[in-house]
Design a protein around this motif. Structure first.
Motif, PDB file in Angstrom:
ATOM      1  N   ASP A  15      22.333 -56.169  76.994  1.00 41.61           N
ATOM      2  CA  ASP A  15      22.812 -54.799  75.716  1.00 41.61           C
ATOM      3  C   ASP A  15      21.564 -54.071  75.243  1.00 41.61           C
ATOM      4  OD1 ASP A  15      23.622 -52.176  74.152  1.00 41.61           O
ATOM      5  OD2 ASP A  15      23.547 -54.306  72.393  1.00 41.61           O
ATOM      6  N   PRO A  16      20.750 -52.619  75.788  1.00 39.16           N
ATOM      7  CA  PRO A  16      21.928 -51.759  76.603  1.00 39.16           C
ATOM      8  C   PRO A  16      21.844 -52.350  77.851  1.00 39.16           C
ATOM      9  CG  PRO A  16      19.555 -50.791  76.388  1.00 39.16           C
ATOM     10  CD  PRO A  16      19.429 -52.282  75.488  1.00 39.16           C
ATOM     11  N   CYS A  17      23.049 -51.957  78.742  1.00 37.27           N
ATOM     12  CA  CYS A  17      22.959 -51.938  79.582  1.00 37.27           C
ATOM     13  C   CYS A  17      22.774 -51.904  81.332  1.00 37.27           C
ATOM     14  CB  CYS A  17      24.782 -51.602  80.266  1.00 37.27           C
ATOM     15  SG  CYS A  17      25.438 -51.674  82.274  1.00 37.27           S
ATOM     16  N   SER A  38      28.758 -58.253  78.562  1.00 33.13           N
ATOM     17  CA  SER A  38      28.284 -57.071  79.822  1.00 33.13           C
ATOM     18  C   SER A  38      28.915 -56.142  79.968  1.00 33.13           C
ATOM     19  CB  SER A  38      28.208 -58.298  81.180  1.00 33.13           C
ATOM     20  OG  SER A  38      28.978 -58.779  81.375  1.00 33.13           O
ATOM     21  N   LEU A  54      29.221 -55.966  69.044  1.00 33.85           N
ATOM     22  CA  LEU A  54      28.928 -54.514  70.349  1.00 33.85           C
ATOM     23  C   LEU A  54      30.450 -54.176  69.390  1.00 33.85           C
ATOM     24  CD1 LEU A  54      29.088 -56.347  73.670  1.00 33.85           C
ATOM     25  CD2 LEU A  54      27.472 -54.900  72.825  1.00 33.85           C
ATOM     26  N   SER A  76      23.413 -61.027  73.316  1.00 35.62           N
ATOM     27  CA  SER A  76      23.531 -59.472  73.947  1.00 35.62           C
ATOM     28  C   SER A  76      22.523 -59.260  74.281  1.00 35.62           C
ATOM     29  CB  SER A  76      24.554 -59.080  73.714  1.00 35.62           C
ATOM     30  OG  SER A  76      23.828 -58.595  72.085  1.00 35.62           O
ATOM     31  N   ARG A 114      31.347 -54.541  77.913  1.00 34.87           N
ATOM     32  CA  ARG A 114      31.312 -54.102  77.145  1.00 34.87           C
ATOM     33  C   ARG A 114      30.065 -53.156  76.558  1.00 34.87           C
ATOM     34  NH1 ARG A 114      34.267 -50.968  74.982  1.00 34.87           N
ATOM     35  NH2 ARG A 114      34.538 -50.796  72.646  1.00 34.87           N
ATOM     36  N   SER A 115      29.016 -53.900  76.993  1.00 37.51           N
ATOM     37  CA  SER A 115      27.591 -53.288  76.598  1.00 37.51           C
ATOM     38  C   SER A 115      27.886 -52.637  77.365  1.00 37.51           C
ATOM     39  CB  SER A 115      26.063 -54.319  76.220  1.00 37.51           C
ATOM     40  OG  SER A 115      26.267 -54.772  78.129  1.00 37.51           O
TER      41      SER A 115
END
Ligand code: HEM
Length: 599
Positions: free
Chosen positions: A31-33, A114, A348, A27, A116-117
């Motif tokens: 992550d972060p988005c 993607s 996550l 991720s 979820r983050s």
């Protein structure tokens, strides 16, 4: 808990075991988005989600053709897949591609990670997708298409008109439209489809309904050009569907459902697993290695405990209780191994604690399975029996890592395996699954090479086998290595498989065996085994080390030489380790993608 081992274990690890100790780092770029790991105005999370849609969007569900099948890797230049995000994402995913993780499964995991983050719902992911070997049909919806065509396209994918509206709204809550790809629609670098490009929220519908949207597929030049696809899709049922999505929990629930549906459009014949869930207790990287002298077997690895609901501060220790080779309790001294917490990891939604296992098991009595007990500080304990089946472990076939080696820059590879003597009449096969770059394609090809291993010296209850090969392709460290005893594919074949080539040392260490070659008769761990022959102390010297020098007159010089050799092989190992650490395939990929990343 799932029963271990399972065909989706590798996917489970990539999906959940993300950060800190033993983190797979899948991720990292999403992550972060807000992460714009590939450059300003490029939300990698949005690119990953869009990849999922475009790969699926050419499906013909009724005919069972296409769907999430990775065919997009062959279709990046066909005009339907504009933008650099597809290539970047596929190159990142390629670092995780293996015989146990298809590109299409990785695209599905990418949708989960993607979304979820970015604060979206947990999208259940099933595994088992099979990658296409070449391009599929065309048919990705384009902004200039009319609503009748959109309906037809989504119906072809298996979506109702309502689901078409829902899934488009769920996709366009992330990211936006880019001037490089659509200069006629936006100026600047990027204009978001809603005011929160890096949040999986329902602003894409609320702003649209409240007429304060700046979505370039709703307002602006798109209207006159007939490219206002979001507007035409959203109001195709008089805004009924998007109005229902104004309620934030409804938006999330609807998106969970349609995005799961999106990643489950697969070609006929593909059988998807149950949704992949994180184990409460999972053996990670368990490895058996015959120890020098061949009298004992080193058991190493980690037991990963999911501590999401069980605070790690409440855990006193973890005890592994094992059964001998015949399923009994004759373990030499004790059948238990106690471990205390070494490190913590995260997903996550989850946290994990790792309990290292490093123990010596008698080669005579061996090991066949284990169970886990977690002792809590309050005096109570928890038992994990792998759904009553115990965690299986075989001691018949072992890749001997210290005696195997890989020169990563040339691909020169030597494998040594220890095979238990009761399997001495069966073939021993080396299988290398390796990757070779393909011109103009983002994902290297995955190839298998098999060769039979040469029988070497008997070193007690085991016999050593070896094989040499040069792994082609220039990314030898991304290979996976299986040692198989028995006819491949037969019921009684036993394998030590999926060993990571990146973890092999750069030079092979010699092995000092026992002086007696012994027979192994299963079912008799309690009794001494019969000696069938007696040989000199078997020494296997490393192919990449100089031959040992036998000269008693120069014993002190030899002593110095040995020390020097030990030092230089340690140094080689260290160099290799450092090279692996910095240039291991996954990390190398990551470095590439993190260029320009602001942390
Ligand atoms: C009729 C249906 C659709 C059309 C015509 C369409 C069209 C577009 C266009 C033109 C862009 C701009 C790309 C760029 O400039 O980088 C875009 C972006 C995007 N689309 Fe769609 N799309 C549709 C449906 C979907 C669906 C169903 C999803 C996923 C569930 C999706 C996910 C995305 C995402 C995440 C972006 C942002 C990409 C980024 O910021 O890099 N789209 N779409």
């Amino acid at each position: 808990d799932p029963t271990w081992p399972s065909s989706t274990d590798e996917l489970e690890e990539i999906m959940y075991q993300l950060k800190a100790f033993r983190g797979r780092r899948f991720s990292d770029t999403v992550d972060p988005c807000t992460n714009e790991a590939s450059g300003p105005g490029r939300q990698n999370a949005a690119e990953w989600l869009r990849l999922g849609f475009h790969d699926m969007a050419t499906a013909n569900a009724a005919a069972g053709i296409g769907g999430l099948d990775g065919s997009i890797q062959y279709m990046l230049d066909n005009g339907e897949n504009l933008g650099p995000g597809f290539n970047t994402t596929l190159r990142f995913l390629a670092g995780y591609h293996s015989s146990r993780a298809s590109i299409s499964d990785l695209i599905a995991l990418g949708v989960y990670v993607s979304v979820r983050s970015c604060g979206g719902p947990v999208i259940p992911v099933r595994g088992g997708r099979v990658d296409a070997l070449g391009p599929g049909d065309t048919g990705v919806p384009q902004p200039e298409h009319d609503i009748a065509l959109f309906r037809q396209q989504f119906a072809r994918m298996g979506f109702t008109p309502e689901e078409m509206i829902q899934v488009t709204a769920c996709g366009h809550t992330l990211g936006g439209v880019h001037s490089n790809e659509f200069p006629e629609l936006v100026s600047g670098t990027e204009v978001g489809s809603d005011s929160t490009v890096a949040l999986f929220d329902n602003k894409v519908v609320t702003e649209y309904l409240e007429s304060n949207t700046s979505n370039p597929l709703v307002v602006g030049p798109a209207v006159a050009l007939g490219k206002d696809s979001d507007r035409r899709i959203f109001d195709s049922d008089g805004n009924l569907t998007v109005t229902a999505m104004m309620d934030p929990p409804t938006f999330q629930a609807v998106c969970q459902k349609v995005l799961q549906k999106m990643i489950e459009v697969v070609p006929a014949g593909v059988v998807l697993s149950d949704p992949i869930l994180p184990y409460t207790v999972k053996p990670v990287g368990m490895q058996l290695t015959l120890a020098q002298g061949a009298g004992s077997i080193l058991l190493t690895g980690n037991i990963r405990v999911r501590t999401t609901h069980l605070p790690r501060s409440e855990i006193q220790n973890l005890v592994l209780t094992y059964k001998d080779r015949d399923g009994g309790d004759k373990c030499g001294h004790s059948c238990t191994i106690t471990s205390t917490l070494l490190g913590g990891g995260r997903g996550l939604d989850d946290t994990f604690s790792f309990f290292p296992i490093e123990a010596s098991v008698s080669a005579r009595t061996g090991i066949s399975s284990f169970i886990i007990t977690i002792n809590l500080k309050n005096g109570s304990n928890l038992h994990f029996t792998n759904n009553g089946q115990s965690f299986p472990l075989q001691d018949a076939v072992m890749l001997m890592r210290p005696q195997s080696c890989l020169m990563q820059h040339t691909g020169v590879f030597s494998a040594t395996a220890a095979i238990r003597n009761d399997r001495g009449d069966l073939p021993t096969t080396l299988l290398v699954s390796y990757k070779a770059p393909r011109l103009g394609l983002p994902v290297p090809g995955l190839h298998n090479m098999t060769m039979s291993m040469r029988k070497g010296p008997c070193v007690g209850l085991y016999t050593l086998y070896s094989a040499n090969w040069t792994i082609p392709g220039g990314i030898s460290f991304a290979s996976r290595i299986d040692i198989i005893s028995g006819e491949m594919g037969s019921n009684d074949a036993v394998a030590d498989d999926f060993n990571d080539a990146a973890e092999l040392p750069g030079s092979c260490a010699p092995f000092q065996g026992s002086s007696r070659c012994e027979e192994v008769i299963l079912g008799t761990t309690a009794n001494p085994t019969t000696t069938v022959s007696s040989t000199d102390v078997a020494t296997v010297s490393s192919p990449s080390l100089p031959e040992p020098i036998h000269n008693n007159a120069q014993s002190s010089a030899e002593g110095e030489l040995r020390l020097g050799k030990a030092f230089s092989s340690f140094f080689q190992y260290l160099t290799n380790y450092i090279a692996n650490f910095f240039f291991g395939y996954d990390r190398w990929q990551l470095v590439n993608h993190q260029l320009g990343r602001v942390t």
